[in-house]
Motif scaffolding. Structure first.
Motif, PDB file in Angstrom:
ATOM      1  N   GLU A 195      19.748 -43.167  21.686  1.00  0.00           N
ATOM      2  CA  GLU A 195      20.189 -42.699  20.484  1.00  0.00           C
ATOM      3  C   GLU A 195      20.236 -41.284  20.307  1.00  0.00           C
ATOM      4  O   GLU A 195      19.122 -40.478  20.488  1.00  0.00           O
ATOM      5  CB  GLU A 195      19.628 -43.443  19.239  1.00  0.00           C
ATOM      6  N   CYS A 196      21.486 -40.674  19.794  1.00  0.00           N
ATOM      7  CA  CYS A 196      21.473 -39.207  19.543  1.00  0.00           C
ATOM      8  C   CYS A 196      20.786 -38.905  18.323  1.00  0.00           C
ATOM      9  O   CYS A 196      21.103 -39.385  17.360  1.00  0.00           O
ATOM     10  CB  CYS A 196      23.165 -38.792  19.710  1.00  0.00           C
ATOM     11  N   PHE A 197      20.113 -37.754  18.463  1.00  0.00           N
ATOM     12  CA  PHE A 197      19.331 -37.149  17.234  1.00  0.00           C
ATOM     13  C   PHE A 197      20.624 -36.982  16.101  1.00  0.00           C
ATOM     14  O   PHE A 197      20.242 -36.944  15.082  1.00  0.00           O
ATOM     15  CB  PHE A 197      18.569 -36.069  17.684  1.00  0.00           C
ATOM     16  N   SER A 198      21.637 -36.231  16.735  1.00  0.00           N
ATOM     17  CA  SER A 198      22.708 -35.598  15.769  1.00  0.00           C
ATOM     18  C   SER A 198      23.619 -36.570  15.127  1.00  0.00           C
ATOM     19  O   SER A 198      23.679 -36.842  14.101  1.00  0.00           O
ATOM     20  CB  SER A 198      23.312 -34.459  16.233  1.00  0.00           C
ATOM     21  N   CYS A 199      24.398 -37.048  16.198  1.00  0.00           N
ATOM     22  CA  CYS A 199      25.508 -37.842  15.712  1.00  0.00           C
ATOM     23  C   CYS A 199      25.342 -39.540  15.636  1.00  0.00           C
ATOM     24  O   CYS A 199      26.336 -40.370  15.128  1.00  0.00           O
ATOM     25  CB  CYS A 199      26.701 -37.782  16.481  1.00  0.00           C
ATOM     26  N   GLY A 200      24.265 -39.721  16.147  1.00  0.00           N
ATOM     27  CA  GLY A 200      23.836 -41.355  16.321  1.00  0.00           C
ATOM     28  C   GLY A 200      24.360 -41.937  17.316  1.00  0.00           C
ATOM     29  O   GLY A 200      24.247 -43.564  17.091  1.00  0.00           O
ATOM     30  N   THR A 201      25.126 -41.610  18.248  1.00  0.00           N
ATOM     31  CA  THR A 201      25.677 -42.419  19.414  1.00  0.00           C
ATOM     32  C   THR A 201      24.540 -42.999  20.023  1.00  0.00           C
ATOM     33  O   THR A 201      23.661 -42.429  20.626  1.00  0.00           O
ATOM     34  CB  THR A 201      26.429 -41.219  20.396  1.00  0.00           C
ATOM     35  N   ILE A 202      24.962 -44.325  20.547  1.00  0.00           N
ATOM     36  CA  ILE A 202      24.055 -44.935  21.317  1.00  0.00           C
ATOM     37  C   ILE A 202      24.455 -45.317  22.668  1.00  0.00           C
ATOM     38  O   ILE A 202      25.742 -45.694  22.809  1.00  0.00           O
ATOM     39  CB  ILE A 202      23.595 -46.395  20.673  1.00  0.00           C
ATOM     40  N   ASP A 261      29.126 -36.799  23.403  1.00  0.00           N
ATOM     41  CA  ASP A 261      30.016 -36.730  22.287  1.00  0.00           C
ATOM     42  C   ASP A 261      29.736 -35.359  21.884  1.00  0.00           C
ATOM     43  O   ASP A 261      30.550 -34.613  21.207  1.00  0.00           O
ATOM     44  CB  ASP A 261      29.941 -37.810  21.134  1.00  0.00           C
ATOM     45  N   CYS A 262      28.436 -35.094  21.469  1.00  0.00           N
ATOM     46  CA  CYS A 262      28.201 -33.742  20.729  1.00  0.00           C
ATOM     47  C   CYS A 262      27.178 -32.814  21.446  1.00  0.00           C
ATOM     48  O   CYS A 262      27.222 -31.559  21.052  1.00  0.00           O
ATOM     49  CB  CYS A 262      27.501 -34.224  19.347  1.00  0.00           C
ATOM     50  N   GLY A 263      26.577 -33.411  22.597  1.00  0.00           N
ATOM     51  CA  GLY A 263      25.551 -32.378  23.202  1.00  0.00           C
ATOM     52  C   GLY A 263      24.194 -32.534  22.930  1.00  0.00           C
ATOM     53  O   GLY A 263      23.426 -31.517  23.187  1.00  0.00           O
ATOM     54  N   SER A 264      23.894 -33.233  21.793  1.00  0.00           N
ATOM     55  CA  SER A 264      22.513 -32.956  21.159  1.00  0.00           C
ATOM     56  C   SER A 264      21.611 -33.710  22.107  1.00  0.00           C
ATOM     57  O   SER A 264      22.167 -34.504  22.878  1.00  0.00           O
ATOM     58  CB  SER A 264      22.666 -33.617  19.684  1.00  0.00           C
TER      59      SER A 264
END
Length: 47
Positions: A15-22, A34-37
């Motif tokens: 899971e992405c720390f920033s945007c929550g993409t899984i 998606d966001c690079g985080s």
């Protein structure tokens, strides 16, 4: 409480720390597409 054996060959949800993409993958994808985080393994608790 009993720990569950963790097999590194199994796919895990990250899971992405920033945007929550899984993302489902065998290894940590490193950064979010998606966001690079940074990504984290959802099976690893955050304390």
């Amino acid at each position: 409480m009993r720990d569950v054996d963790y097999d590194t060959k199994d796919e895990s949800a990250y899971e992405c720390f920033s945007c929550g993409t899984i993302v489902i993958a065998e290894t940590n994808p490193g950064s979010c597409d998606d966001c690079g985080s940074d990504m984290r393994n959802r099976q690893t608790p955050i304390e």
